[in-house]
Design a protein around this motif. Sequence first.
Motif, PDB file in Angstrom:
ATOM      1  N   ALA A  57      45.454 -10.442 -46.870  1.00 27.08           N
ATOM      2  CA  ALA A  57      45.003  -9.748 -45.675  1.00 27.08           C
ATOM      3  C   ALA A  57      44.846  -8.264 -45.959  1.00 27.08           C
ATOM      4  CB  ALA A  57      45.991  -9.962 -44.532  1.00 27.08           C
ATOM      5  N   VAL A  58      44.068  -7.607 -45.117  1.00 30.10           N
ATOM      6  CA  VAL A  58      43.845  -6.163 -45.211  1.00 30.10           C
ATOM      7  C   VAL A  58      44.123  -5.538 -43.849  1.00 30.10           C
ATOM      8  CG1 VAL A  58      42.177  -4.325 -45.637  1.00 30.10           C
ATOM      9  CG2 VAL A  58      42.105  -6.409 -47.014  1.00 30.10           C
ATOM     10  N   SER A  59      44.916  -4.474 -43.830  1.00 27.94           N
ATOM     11  CA  SER A  59      45.148  -3.721 -42.599  1.00 27.94           C
ATOM     12  C   SER A  59      44.132  -2.587 -42.517  1.00 27.94           C
ATOM     13  CB  SER A  59      46.569  -3.147 -42.568  1.00 27.94           C
ATOM     14  OG  SER A  59      47.528  -4.168 -42.348  1.00 27.94           O
ATOM     15  N   ILE A  60      43.467  -2.489 -41.370  1.00 26.67           N
ATOM     16  CA  ILE A  60      42.448  -1.460 -41.157  1.00 26.67           C
ATOM     17  C   ILE A  60      42.912  -0.542 -40.030  1.00 26.67           C
ATOM     18  CG2 ILE A  60      40.058  -1.000 -40.500  1.00 26.67           C
ATOM     19  CD1 ILE A  60      39.268  -3.637 -41.725  1.00 26.67           C
ATOM     20  N   PHE A  61      42.837   0.775 -40.283  1.00 26.78           N
ATOM     21  CA  PHE A  61      43.297   1.765 -39.322  1.00 26.78           C
ATOM     22  C   PHE A  61      42.180   2.741 -38.969  1.00 26.78           C
ATOM     23  CE2 PHE A  61      46.978   0.396 -41.721  1.00 26.78           C
ATOM     24  CZ  PHE A  61      47.859   0.071 -40.708  1.00 26.78           C
ATOM     25  N   GLY A  62      42.326   3.375 -37.820  1.00 26.31           N
ATOM     26  CA  GLY A  62      41.379   4.386 -37.375  1.00 26.31           C
ATOM     27  C   GLY A  62      41.618   4.710 -35.917  1.00 26.31           C
ATOM     28  N   SER A  63      40.879   5.647 -35.411  1.00 28.47           N
ATOM     29  CA  SER A  63      41.111   6.168 -34.072  1.00 28.47           C
ATOM     30  C   SER A  63      40.840   5.150 -32.973  1.00 28.47           C
ATOM     31  CB  SER A  63      40.229   7.398 -33.826  1.00 28.47           C
ATOM     32  OG  SER A  63      40.376   7.861 -32.500  1.00 28.47           O
ATOM     33  N   ALA A  64      41.714   5.153 -31.952  1.00 30.88           N
ATOM     34  CA  ALA A  64      41.496   4.340 -30.754  1.00 30.88           C
ATOM     35  C   ALA A  64      40.412   4.941 -29.876  1.00 30.88           C
ATOM     36  CB  ALA A  64      42.803   4.231 -29.966  1.00 30.88           C
ATOM     37  N   ARG A  65      40.013   6.167 -30.157  1.00 32.66           N
ATOM     38  CA  ARG A  65      39.064   6.882 -29.294  1.00 32.66           C
ATOM     39  C   ARG A  65      37.620   6.814 -29.791  1.00 32.66           C
ATOM     40  NH1 ARG A  65      42.666  12.258 -27.641  1.00 32.66           N
ATOM     41  NH2 ARG A  65      44.664  11.151 -27.467  1.00 32.66           N
ATOM     42  N   THR A  66      37.419   6.162 -30.912  1.00 34.28           N
ATOM     43  CA  THR A  66      36.065   6.036 -31.448  1.00 34.28           C
ATOM     44  C   THR A  66      35.227   5.106 -30.570  1.00 34.28           C
ATOM     45  OG1 THR A  66      36.927   6.360 -33.683  1.00 34.28           O
ATOM     46  CG2 THR A  66      34.718   5.441 -33.493  1.00 34.28           C
ATOM     47  N   LYS A  67      34.068   5.557 -30.176  1.00 34.68           N
ATOM     48  CA  LYS A  67      33.199   4.784 -29.280  1.00 34.68           C
ATOM     49  C   LYS A  67      32.325   3.803 -30.058  1.00 34.68           C
ATOM     50  CE  LYS A  67      34.830   7.153 -25.885  1.00 34.68           C
ATOM     51  NZ  LYS A  67      35.856   6.539 -25.002  1.00 34.68           N
ATOM     52  N   PRO A  68      31.866   2.733 -29.380  1.00 30.62           N
ATOM     53  CA  PRO A  68      31.034   1.722 -30.058  1.00 30.62           C
ATOM     54  C   PRO A  68      29.731   2.259 -30.642  1.00 30.62           C
ATOM     55  CG  PRO A  68      31.947   0.825 -28.033  1.00 30.62           C
ATOM     56  CD  PRO A  68      32.280   2.291 -28.027  1.00 30.62           C
ATOM     57  N   ASP A  69      29.228   3.389 -30.136  1.00 32.67           N
ATOM     58  CA  ASP A  69      27.991   3.941 -30.679  1.00 32.67           C
ATOM     59  C   ASP A  69      28.237   4.931 -31.814  1.00 32.67           C
ATOM     60  OD1 ASP A  69      29.140   5.921 -29.172  1.00 32.67           O
ATOM     61  OD2 ASP A  69      27.331   6.457 -28.058  1.00 32.67           O
ATOM     62  N   ASP A  70      29.493   5.096 -32.203  1.00 37.07           N
ATOM     63  CA  ASP A  70      29.842   5.988 -33.303  1.00 37.07           C
ATOM     64  C   ASP A  70      29.539   5.290 -34.630  1.00 37.07           C
ATOM     65  OD1 ASP A  70      31.684   7.179 -35.447  1.00 37.07           O
ATOM     66  OD2 ASP A  70      32.114   8.509 -33.758  1.00 37.07           O
TER      67      ASP A  70
END
Length: 245
Positions: free
Chosen positions: A51-64
């Motif tokens: 498995a791979v854990s992926i991280f990033g902002s909760a505030r990123t919008k779908p059009d980003d």
Amino acid sequence: MVSKGKNVPRLRQIADISRATEKKARESWHMLTIMAEFIESTERLAELRPAVSIFGSARTKPDDPFYEKAVDIARRLSDAGLAVISGGGPGIMEAANKGGYEGQSASVGLNIELPREQKGNQWQNISISFRHFFARKVAFVKYADAYVVLPGGFGTLDELTEVLTLIQTGTSRRIPVILVGTTFWRGLLDWFRTSLLANGMIEAKDLDLVQLIDEPANIVDAIFAFYEAREDLLSAYSKEPGAYL
């Protein structure tokens, strides 16, 4: 150890029996809820790997663009036979779960109860809820064979530095840690070099714990290349069709 005359109170010294009993019961129940989270994550994720854990902002919008890239990365990893683990919430977490859900392998959300921002996304084959951040963080590390980190805030930095510390100290096994977004991460990596390394707070080899890769296809290749170069790890996983190792 001698306390040198200092008054160091202990729970057993509480004179009020009712207060002591209430406090013991509350702390015991707290410990039981923590144990329950570890037990549930073990039961549901122990056989999940690779498995791979992926991280990033909760505030990123779908059009980003990074949202779209996270979907692409996760789908490629999933189709390559790796389960995708994210925080289960919105933003990059949602994008990772979506890509994993649309691929061939499991999409896992390790959800956390927060007063704001966190709301479980719909792209989860396995959904686990946590009340305690540290129990959740253990699951992220314990069941991941690679970390992919996209732009994010304090929570993302927390997860990144956590896994780097564990690998650096030998507390956790060495796994690929890949940063996505050259422009976003370059300043941090330069600071590692000019401040941490220059002041002797890390060693030069510690800089090799992370890779900076932007292309989704190259990320998948880098993870495979890491394990192919370490043949001693190959026996840990099945070599059946569709398996990672």
